[in-house]
Motif scaffolding. Structure first.
Motif, PDB file in Angstrom:
ATOM      1  N   GLY A  98     -14.468   8.060   2.918  1.00 19.47           N
ATOM      2  CA  GLY A  98     -13.054   9.063   2.749  1.00 19.47           C
ATOM      3  C   GLY A  98     -13.016   8.033   1.594  1.00 19.47           C
ATOM      4  O   GLY A  98     -12.384   7.216   1.629  1.00 19.47           O
ATOM      5  N   ASP A  99     -13.003   8.971   0.088  1.00 24.23           N
ATOM      6  CA  ASP A  99     -12.518   7.564  -0.746  1.00 24.23           C
ATOM      7  C   ASP A  99     -12.620   9.115  -2.004  1.00 24.23           C
ATOM      8  O   ASP A  99     -13.732  10.140  -2.161  1.00 24.23           O
ATOM      9  N   VAL A 100     -13.000   8.367  -3.494  1.00 24.24           N
ATOM     10  CA  VAL A 100     -12.697   9.291  -4.992  1.00 24.24           C
ATOM     11  C   VAL A 100     -13.567   8.775  -5.280  1.00 24.24           C
ATOM     12  O   VAL A 100     -14.155   7.429  -5.244  1.00 24.24           O
ATOM     13  N   VAL A 101     -14.356  10.404  -5.049  1.00 32.52           N
ATOM     14  CA  VAL A 101     -16.489  10.007  -5.978  1.00 32.52           C
ATOM     15  C   VAL A 101     -16.121  10.587  -7.486  1.00 32.52           C
ATOM     16  O   VAL A 101     -15.716  11.478  -7.690  1.00 32.52           O
ATOM     17  N   MET A 102     -17.042  10.577  -7.718  1.00 37.34           N
ATOM     18  CA  MET A 102     -17.707  10.927  -8.985  1.00 37.34           C
ATOM     19  C   MET A 102     -18.847  11.661  -8.494  1.00 37.34           C
ATOM     20  O   MET A 102     -19.959  11.102  -8.323  1.00 37.34           O
ATOM     21  N   PRO A 136       0.946  -1.286   0.888  1.00 41.18           N
ATOM     22  CA  PRO A 136      -0.233  -0.097   0.228  1.00 41.18           C
ATOM     23  C   PRO A 136       1.000   0.769   0.176  1.00 41.18           C
ATOM     24  O   PRO A 136       0.644   1.984  -0.644  1.00 41.18           O
ATOM     25  N   GLU A 137       2.153   1.208   0.560  1.00 40.78           N
ATOM     26  CA  GLU A 137       2.945   2.272   0.582  1.00 40.78           C
ATOM     27  C   GLU A 137       3.693   2.583  -0.988  1.00 40.78           C
ATOM     28  O   GLU A 137       3.482   4.096  -1.362  1.00 40.78           O
ATOM     29  N   MET A 138       3.469   1.642  -2.084  1.00 39.44           N
ATOM     30  CA  MET A 138       3.868   1.602  -3.128  1.00 39.44           C
ATOM     31  C   MET A 138       2.793   2.287  -4.092  1.00 39.44           C
ATOM     32  O   MET A 138       2.505   2.655  -5.464  1.00 39.44           O
ATOM     33  N   ASN A 139       1.225   1.946  -3.782  1.00 31.16           N
ATOM     34  CA  ASN A 139      -0.104   1.650  -4.286  1.00 31.16           C
ATOM     35  C   ASN A 139      -0.762   2.489  -4.105  1.00 31.16           C
ATOM     36  O   ASN A 139      -1.959   2.486  -3.205  1.00 31.16           O
ATOM     37  N   SER A 140      -1.595   4.253  -4.211  1.00 29.90           N
ATOM     38  CA  SER A 140      -2.033   4.673  -4.118  1.00 29.90           C
ATOM     39  C   SER A 140      -3.635   4.288  -3.367  1.00 29.90           C
ATOM     40  O   SER A 140      -4.658   3.935  -2.919  1.00 29.90           O
ATOM     41  N   ASP A 141      -4.001   3.424  -4.981  1.00 31.08           N
ATOM     42  CA  ASP A 141      -5.331   3.029  -5.076  1.00 31.08           C
ATOM     43  C   ASP A 141      -5.847   1.860  -3.646  1.00 31.08           C
ATOM     44  O   ASP A 141      -6.961   1.916  -3.292  1.00 31.08           O
ATOM     45  N   LEU A 142      -4.928   1.193  -3.979  1.00 30.16           N
ATOM     46  CA  LEU A 142      -4.590   0.054  -2.773  1.00 30.16           C
ATOM     47  C   LEU A 142      -5.292   0.563  -1.675  1.00 30.16           C
ATOM     48  O   LEU A 142      -6.417   0.253  -0.215  1.00 30.16           O
ATOM     49  N   ARG A 143      -4.183   1.442  -1.656  1.00 29.70           N
ATOM     50  CA  ARG A 143      -3.817   2.105   0.349  1.00 29.70           C
ATOM     51  C   ARG A 143      -5.545   2.638   0.898  1.00 29.70           C
ATOM     52  O   ARG A 143      -5.596   2.595   1.482  1.00 29.70           O
ATOM     53  N   MET A 144      -6.143   3.574  -0.522  1.00 31.05           N
ATOM     54  CA  MET A 144      -7.487   4.278   0.228  1.00 31.05           C
ATOM     55  C   MET A 144      -8.263   3.121   0.075  1.00 31.05           C
ATOM     56  O   MET A 144      -9.080   3.374   0.691  1.00 31.05           O
ATOM     57  N   ALA A 145      -8.640   1.917  -0.836  1.00 30.65           N
ATOM     58  CA  ALA A 145      -9.183   0.744  -0.506  1.00 30.65           C
ATOM     59  C   ALA A 145      -9.283   0.088   0.737  1.00 30.65           C
ATOM     60  O   ALA A 145      -9.901   0.077   1.017  1.00 30.65           O
ATOM     61  N   ILE A 146      -7.569   0.149   1.764  1.00 30.54           N
ATOM     62  CA  ILE A 146      -7.549  -0.329   2.754  1.00 30.54           C
ATOM     63  C   ILE A 146      -8.107   0.482   3.836  1.00 30.54           C
ATOM     64  O   ILE A 146      -8.657   0.415   4.771  1.00 30.54           O
ATOM     65  N   SER A 156      -6.286  14.177  -6.598  1.00 29.71           N
ATOM     66  CA  SER A 156      -3.953  13.965  -5.879  1.00 29.71           C
ATOM     67  C   SER A 156      -3.944  14.580  -4.294  1.00 29.71           C
ATOM     68  O   SER A 156      -3.029  13.821  -4.479  1.00 29.71           O
ATOM     69  N   ASP A 157      -5.555  15.009  -3.624  1.00 34.70           N
ATOM     70  CA  ASP A 157      -4.519  16.212  -2.950  1.00 34.70           C
ATOM     71  C   ASP A 157      -5.718  14.474  -1.282  1.00 34.70           C
ATOM     72  O   ASP A 157      -5.694  15.658  -0.344  1.00 34.70           O
ATOM     73  N   LEU A 158      -6.649  14.080  -1.703  1.00 33.11           N
ATOM     74  CA  LEU A 158      -7.377  13.459  -1.001  1.00 33.11           C
ATOM     75  C   LEU A 158      -6.777  12.893   0.464  1.00 33.11           C
ATOM     76  O   LEU A 158      -6.870  12.977   1.442  1.00 33.11           O
ATOM     77  N   GLU A 159      -5.988  12.225   0.738  1.00 37.34           N
ATOM     78  CA  GLU A 159      -5.036  11.624   1.119  1.00 37.34           C
ATOM     79  C   GLU A 159      -3.920  12.647   2.411  1.00 37.34           C
ATOM     80  O   GLU A 159      -4.303  12.929   3.408  1.00 37.34           O
ATOM     81  N   GLU A 160      -4.091  13.675   1.742  1.00 40.58           N
ATOM     82  CA  GLU A 160      -2.259  15.041   2.220  1.00 40.58           C
ATOM     83  C   GLU A 160      -3.934  15.222   2.828  1.00 40.58           C
ATOM     84  O   GLU A 160      -3.351  15.851   4.134  1.00 40.58           O
ATOM     85  N   VAL A 161      -4.886  15.722   2.430  1.00 38.45           N
ATOM     86  CA  VAL A 161      -6.371  16.616   2.855  1.00 38.45           C
ATOM     87  C   VAL A 161      -6.667  15.438   4.383  1.00 38.45           C
ATOM     88  O   VAL A 161      -7.112  16.129   5.841  1.00 38.45           O
ATOM     89  N   ARG A 162      -6.962  14.783   4.690  1.00 33.44           N
ATOM     90  CA  ARG A 162      -6.866  13.328   5.322  1.00 33.44           C
ATOM     91  C   ARG A 162      -6.484  13.784   6.540  1.00 33.44           C
ATOM     92  O   ARG A 162      -6.103  14.007   7.283  1.00 33.44           O
TER      93      ARG A 162
END
Length: 255
Positions: A199-203, A43-53, A180-186
């Protein structure tokens, strides 16, 4: 304030009332497995996995379940191979639908989603028919029924953290950012002491259709419920708003 906040609030309430936790965990497992397969199991190298977890943790999914999903995605455990699919279409009253799915059988899933929509007055459309009506954004939700927060302070914290927009409702606060800012804001806001319900990337819809007719509102909600109940559907995004008084009438009738 963002015009989509009412739909976010409806989804927030539905989530809190959802008792189908086994189905929820199954969907989260698919999301984790696909992210791990596509970007690796770190997850440290995979942002999609990090957010899914993180999404799985937000929903209290056990650590063992999360690890098994990662292992299935990387091939360390046998399991079904899922792929991500996007479907677009319409619900009754011309409401646009953008569907995010994970499936192991594209043809079966397409047939079942088409049946759900056609049975309830909607239809599955061509690729790109409604995608242009939505923007991809990062979304954080603070549950005000669980967290006692000062509105001015949370707004200041969110803006300083890099958020684009904040919507304050009675039950929740919605914070919008660039994906791209979601994780930093969180992370920045968590350092300020805030806790997030999700918290997630949404449409997010660019424009909202107001459903003033209760009959239309009920039809649309039935389509949404049926889609969300499908095992392969991860998320349903739509461009509608239901006035509070009509939503209250519908909720009273269903009690």
């Amino acid at each position: 304030m963002a015009g989509h906040s009412k739909w976010a609030n409806i989804k927030h309430k539905k989530k809190k009332e959802d008792k189908r936790r086994g189905k929820l965990f199954s969907k989260l497992s698919k999301k984790i497995a696909v992210a791990a397969r596509e970007g690796g199991g770190d997850p440290e190298m995979n942002s999609d996995l990090r957010m899914a977890i993180q999404k799985a943790k937000d929903n209290n999914m056990p650590k063992d379940n999360i690890q098994r999903a990662v292992d299935r995605g990387t091939g360390n455990l046998d399991g079904v191979d899922y792929e991500r699919i996007i479907y677009e279409g319409y619900a009754p009253a011309g409401i646009a639908l953008y569907l995010d799915l994970m499936s192991d059988n594209r043809n079966r899933t397409a047939s079942e989603i088409r049946h759900i929509l056609s049975k309830r007055g909607g239809n599955l459309g061509e690729e790109g028919c409604v995608a242009w009506m939505f923007d991809r954004k990062g979304q954080l939700i603070i549950d005000r029924t669980e967290e006692d927060v000062d509105e001015d302070e949370v707004m200041m914290s969110a803006l300083e953290a890099g958020a684009e927009d904040i919507t304050i409702e009675e039950d929740m606060i919605e914070i919008i950012s660039l994906p791209s800012d979601l994780e930093e804001v969180r992370e920045t806001m968590e350092e300020d002491g805030y806790k997030f319900d999700s918290g997630d990337v949404v449409m997010l819809p660019q424009n909202i259709i107001k459903l003033d007719d209760k009959s239309d509102a009920k039809k649309v909600l039935k389509v949404i419920d049926a889609l969300e109940d499908h095992d392969d559907v991860q998320d349903v995004y739509a461009n509608f708003d239901i006035p509070d008084e009509i939503m209250e009438e519908i909720e009273t009738e269903e009690e």
